[in-house]
Design a protein around this motif. Structure first.
Motif, PDB file in Angstrom:
ATOM      1  N   GLN A 109      -3.497   2.802 -13.041  1.00  0.00           N
ATOM      2  CA  GLN A 109      -3.993   1.713 -13.885  1.00  0.00           C
ATOM      3  C   GLN A 109      -3.815   0.343 -13.240  1.00  0.00           C
ATOM      4  OE1 GLN A 109      -5.656   2.559 -16.769  1.00  0.00           O
ATOM      5  NE2 GLN A 109      -5.266   4.590 -15.910  1.00  0.00           N
ATOM      6  N   LEU A 110      -3.242   0.304 -12.051  1.00  0.00           N
ATOM      7  CA  LEU A 110      -2.993  -0.974 -11.385  1.00  0.00           C
ATOM      8  C   LEU A 110      -4.289  -1.723 -11.113  1.00  0.00           C
ATOM      9  CD1 LEU A 110      -0.202  -0.472  -8.663  1.00  0.00           C
ATOM     10  CD2 LEU A 110      -0.165  -2.026 -10.622  1.00  0.00           C
ATOM     11  N   THR A 111      -4.305  -3.015 -11.475  1.00  0.00           N
ATOM     12  CA  THR A 111      -5.428  -3.897 -11.129  1.00  0.00           C
ATOM     13  C   THR A 111      -4.998  -5.007 -10.176  1.00  0.00           C
ATOM     14  OG1 THR A 111      -5.030  -5.266 -13.090  1.00  0.00           O
ATOM     15  CG2 THR A 111      -6.619  -3.451 -13.308  1.00  0.00           C
ATOM     16  N   HIS A 112      -3.683  -5.322 -10.161  1.00  0.00           N
ATOM     17  CA  HIS A 112      -3.162  -6.383  -9.295  1.00  0.00           C
ATOM     18  C   HIS A 112      -1.903  -5.894  -8.588  1.00  0.00           C
ATOM     19  CE1 HIS A 112      -5.694  -8.561 -12.158  1.00  0.00           C
ATOM     20  NE2 HIS A 112      -5.792  -9.517 -11.267  1.00  0.00           N
ATOM     21  N   LEU A 113      -1.912  -6.006  -7.258  1.00  0.00           N
ATOM     22  CA  LEU A 113      -0.770  -5.566  -6.463  1.00  0.00           C
ATOM     23  C   LEU A 113      -0.447  -6.637  -5.431  1.00  0.00           C
ATOM     24  CD1 LEU A 113       1.292  -3.435  -5.541  1.00  0.00           C
ATOM     25  CD2 LEU A 113      -0.518  -2.408  -4.137  1.00  0.00           C
ATOM     26  N   THR A 114       0.805  -7.129  -5.460  1.00  0.00           N
ATOM     27  CA  THR A 114       1.258  -8.142  -4.513  1.00  0.00           C
ATOM     28  C   THR A 114       2.459  -7.605  -3.747  1.00  0.00           C
ATOM     29  OG1 THR A 114       0.504  -9.954  -5.932  1.00  0.00           O
ATOM     30  CG2 THR A 114       2.138 -10.491  -4.244  1.00  0.00           C
ATOM     31  N   LEU A 115       2.363  -7.641  -2.410  1.00  0.00           N
ATOM     32  CA  LEU A 115       3.425  -7.152  -1.524  1.00  0.00           C
ATOM     33  C   LEU A 115       3.729  -8.230  -0.483  1.00  0.00           C
ATOM     34  CD1 LEU A 115       1.949  -3.572  -0.966  1.00  0.00           C
ATOM     35  CD2 LEU A 115       3.873  -4.152  -2.471  1.00  0.00           C
ATOM     36  N   MET A 116       4.151  -9.387  -0.934  1.00  0.00           N
ATOM     37  CA  MET A 116       4.362 -10.535  -0.046  1.00  0.00           C
ATOM     38  C   MET A 116       5.774 -10.563   0.527  1.00  0.00           C
ATOM     39  SD  MET A 116       2.511 -13.675  -2.090  1.00  0.00           S
ATOM     40  CE  MET A 116       3.510 -14.836  -1.144  1.00  0.00           C
ATOM     41  N   LEU A 117       5.882 -11.150   1.739  1.00  0.00           N
ATOM     42  CA  LEU A 117       7.175 -11.467   2.338  1.00  0.00           C
ATOM     43  C   LEU A 117       8.044 -10.224   2.499  1.00  0.00           C
ATOM     44  CD1 LEU A 117       7.729 -14.673   0.222  1.00  0.00           C
ATOM     45  CD2 LEU A 117       7.379 -14.652   2.690  1.00  0.00           C
ATOM     46  N   ASN A 118       7.407  -9.141   2.971  1.00  0.00           N
ATOM     47  CA  ASN A 118       8.147  -7.935   3.292  1.00  0.00           C
ATOM     48  C   ASN A 118       8.148  -7.742   4.806  1.00  0.00           C
ATOM     49  OD1 ASN A 118       9.029  -6.526   0.684  1.00  0.00           O
ATOM     50  ND2 ASN A 118       6.926  -7.108   0.222  1.00  0.00           N
ATOM     51  N   ASN A 119       8.398  -6.552   5.267  1.00  0.00           N
ATOM     52  CA  ASN A 119       8.589  -6.368   6.710  1.00  0.00           C
ATOM     53  C   ASN A 119       7.999  -5.052   7.213  1.00  0.00           C
ATOM     54  OD1 ASN A 119       9.545  -7.323   9.195  1.00  0.00           O
ATOM     55  ND2 ASN A 119      11.431  -6.133   9.029  1.00  0.00           N
ATOM     56  N   PHE A 120       6.837  -4.659   6.649  1.00  0.00           N
ATOM     57  CA  PHE A 120       6.188  -3.438   7.140  1.00  0.00           C
ATOM     58  C   PHE A 120       5.090  -3.845   8.127  1.00  0.00           C
ATOM     59  CE2 PHE A 120       4.415  -4.708   3.067  1.00  0.00           C
ATOM     60  CZ  PHE A 120       3.048  -4.729   3.273  1.00  0.00           C
ATOM     61  N   ASN A 121       5.027  -3.190   9.283  1.00  0.00           N
ATOM     62  CA  ASN A 121       4.052  -3.620  10.294  1.00  0.00           C
ATOM     63  C   ASN A 121       2.704  -2.927  10.167  1.00  0.00           C
ATOM     64  OD1 ASN A 121       4.566  -1.072  11.346  1.00  0.00           O
ATOM     65  ND2 ASN A 121       5.907  -1.834  12.960  1.00  0.00           N
ATOM     66  N   THR A 122       2.624  -1.897   9.332  1.00  0.00           N
ATOM     67  CA  THR A 122       1.340  -1.244   9.085  1.00  0.00           C
ATOM     68  C   THR A 122       1.465  -0.394   7.827  1.00  0.00           C
ATOM     69  OG1 THR A 122      -0.456   0.063  10.081  1.00  0.00           O
ATOM     70  CG2 THR A 122       1.819   0.825  10.473  1.00  0.00           C
TER      71      THR A 122
END
Length: 412
Positions: A109-122
Motif C-alpha cells: 500500500q506504500l505510495t511514498h518512500l523516503t530513504l535519505m542520508l543512508n549508506n547503501f551503494n546500490t
C-alpha cells in the motif's frame, strides 16, 4: 475525546516500554516512538530506536537518526513486514548499508518512500518488488554508486524520483526500465560521466529531467528524442562539449538549460517538434553563430551571454521569432543586417556597452534600430578619439583621420 487521548498516551507508554527492552540495540533513556503530528495512533515518528514493536495498523512511519548497528535490509524487513497498511515510510539517517531481496514485498500500500542520508551503494532488481502503488521515491544523499538494470522496474506508478547528491557515475540503458508513469527525475550533484543513448526512452510520461552539476561531456544520439511530454530539461554545470544532432528530435521543451558547459557551437534544434521556449546557452565557449543556427525558430528567451562569440554569420537568425535576446559578454564588433527583420519583433535586446564596435556604414542599420528603441546604454564605437553613443546618428559620415591619413566611417 478524553478517552481517545488516554488511549493514545497509554499506547505511547506501551511502546516506550516495549522498545526500551529491545535486545537488538540500546536506545538512550526515554527515547520512544511518538504519535505523529496528525495525532492519529497509526502515525509514528521514531528517533534513535529500532522499530521492532510497532503495531501492524501503522499507516505513516518516520524513522530518523537510528542508533542501531549497521542496519541491513533483512533486519528492516523483519521490522516493517507486519505493517501491511503502511502508506508512507521515511527512513532517514538510519545507517542502512545493504538491501537483500524484496525488502518491501509486504508493504503493497506504500505510495511514498523516503530513504535519505543512508549508506547503501546500490540495490537489487527485487528491492522494490510489490510497490506497484508507489508514487514518490526519495533516495537523496545515500552514497549510491550504481543504479542496477531494471532496479526500478516494479514501480509502474512512480511519478517522482529523487536520486540527487549521490555518487552515481553512469546511467545504463536499462536503469529506468519500467518507469512509464514517471513525471519528474532529479539527478543533480552526482558524478555522472556517461548516459546510454536509450536510457530515458522508457520515460514517456516524464515532464522534468534535472542533470545539473555532473560530469557529462557529451549528449549522445537520440538521448531525449520523442519524449513528447518533456517540458523542463536542466543540464547546467557539466562539461558538455558536443550534442548529437538528433538529441532533441520530436521534443517540445519549454525550458532548456545547457549553460555553464563547454559547447563551442550552437546545438541543432531544427528536429524539435517545436524549439525550446526558453533556451539558456550562457557561459559556454561558443565562438560564432553560424548561418541557420536559429533560422526559423520561435523562442521566447534566448540567452547567449558570456560566450566567446566574435562573429554572427549572415542568415544566422533568418525567419526566427525571438522576444528576448541576450548577446552580452561576448566579443562582438558588428551584427549582420539580415538580423534587422528578426530584431523588429524583439522586445529586449542586450548588447555590450564597449567601444570596440566597428564604425562602418554596414552598421548604420543597427544605429537606427537602437535609436528607434531609445537605447542609451548599448554598443559604442570610437571615431577620431571621440566616443559616440550608439543610436545618436542616423546617417553615415565619412571623415579624414589625420593621424593615419585614411578615411573612416561612423554610423553611430
Amino acid at each position: 475525546m478524553h478517552v481517545r487521548m488516554e488511549s493514545i498516551t497509554a499506547l505511547a507508554m506501551l511502546l516506550l516500554c516495549a522498545i526500551g527492552g529491545s535486545s537488538s540495540c540500546s536506545p538512550p533513556p526515554c527515547m520512544k516512538c511518538d504519535i505523529g503530528q496528525s495525532g492519529q495512533p497509526e502515525n509514528f515518528v521514531c528517533q534513535q530506536i529500532c522499530p521492532n514493536s510497532l503495531p501492524p495498523s501503522v499507516k505513516t512511519l518516520v524513522l530518523m537518526n537510528g542508533k542501531c548497528p549497521p542496519m541491513e535490509s533483512m533486519m528492516m524487513s523483519r521490522y516493517i513486514s507486519r505493517m501491511v497498511k503502511l502508506e508512507s515510510l521515511t527512513i532517514n539517517r538510519y545507517n542502512i548499508q545493504k538491501f537483500w531481496g524484496a525488502v518491501f514485498a509486504s508493504n503493497t500500500q506504500l505510495t511514498h518512500l523516503t530513504l535519505m542520508l543512508n549508506n547503501f551503494n546500490t540495490f537489487g532488481a527485487t528491492t522494490f518488488q510489490g510497490l506497484t502503488k508507489l508514487e514518490e521515491l526519495n533516495m537523496m544523499r545515500s552514497n549510491i554508486v550504481t543504479l542496477p538494470d531494471n532496479g526500478f522496474s516494479p514501480l509502474s506508478s512512480l511519478k517522482t524520483l529523487n536520486i540527487m547528491a549521490n555518487k552515481i557515475t553512469d546511467i545504463s540503458e536499462a536503469a529506468f526500465a519500467g518507469l512509464s508513469s514517471l513525471e519528474t527525475i532529479d539527478m543533480t550533484y552526482n558524478v555522472i560521466t556517461t548516459v546510454g543513448s536509450k536510457s530515458f526512452q522508457p520515460l514517456q510520461s516524464v515532464q522534468s529531467i534535472k542533470l545539473p552539476h555532473n560530469q557529462l561531456t557529451a549528449i549522445p544520439t537520440s538521448l531525449f528524442s520523442n519524449l513528447r511530454n518533456l517540458k523542463t530539461l536542466d543540464m547546467t554545470s557539466n562539461k558538455i562539449s558536443s550534442v548529437a544532432t538528433d538529441a532533441f528530435t520530436g521534443t517540445a521543451i519549454d525550458t532548456l538549460d545547457i549553460s555553464q558547459n563547454m559547447l563551442t557551437s550552437v546545438p541543432n534544434f531544427k528536429t524539435c517538434r517545436s524549439a525550446p521556449a526558453t533556451l539558456n546557452l550562457q557561459n559556454n565557449k561558443i565562438t560564432s553563430v553560424a548561418a541557420g543556427d536559429f533560422g526559423g525558430l520561435t523562442v521566447k528567451t534566448l540567452n547567449l551571454r558570456n560566450n566567446s562569440i566574435s562573429h554572427v554569420e549572415d542568415g544566422a537568425f533568418a525567419g526566427s521569432h525571438i522576444s528576448e535576446l541576450d548577446l552580452g559578454g561576448n566579443q562582438l564588433s558588428s551584427l549582420p543586417e539580415s538580423m534587422s527583420g528578426m530584431l523588429a519583433s524583439v522586445h529586449t535586446l542586450k548588447l555590450d556597452h564597449h567601444d570596440n564596435w566597428q564604425c562602418v556604414c554596414s552598421q548604420l542599420w543597427l544605429a537606427r534600430y537602437l535609436k528607434s528603441r531609445r537605447v542609451s546604454d548599448g554598443p559604442t564605437c570610437v571615431a577620431c578619439g571621440v566616443l559616440l553613443l550608439a543610436g545618436t546618428a542616423t546617417t553615415c559620415i565619412v571623415y579624414k583621420n589625420k593621424n593615419k591619413n585614411r578615411n573612416k566611417v561612423s554610423p553611430f
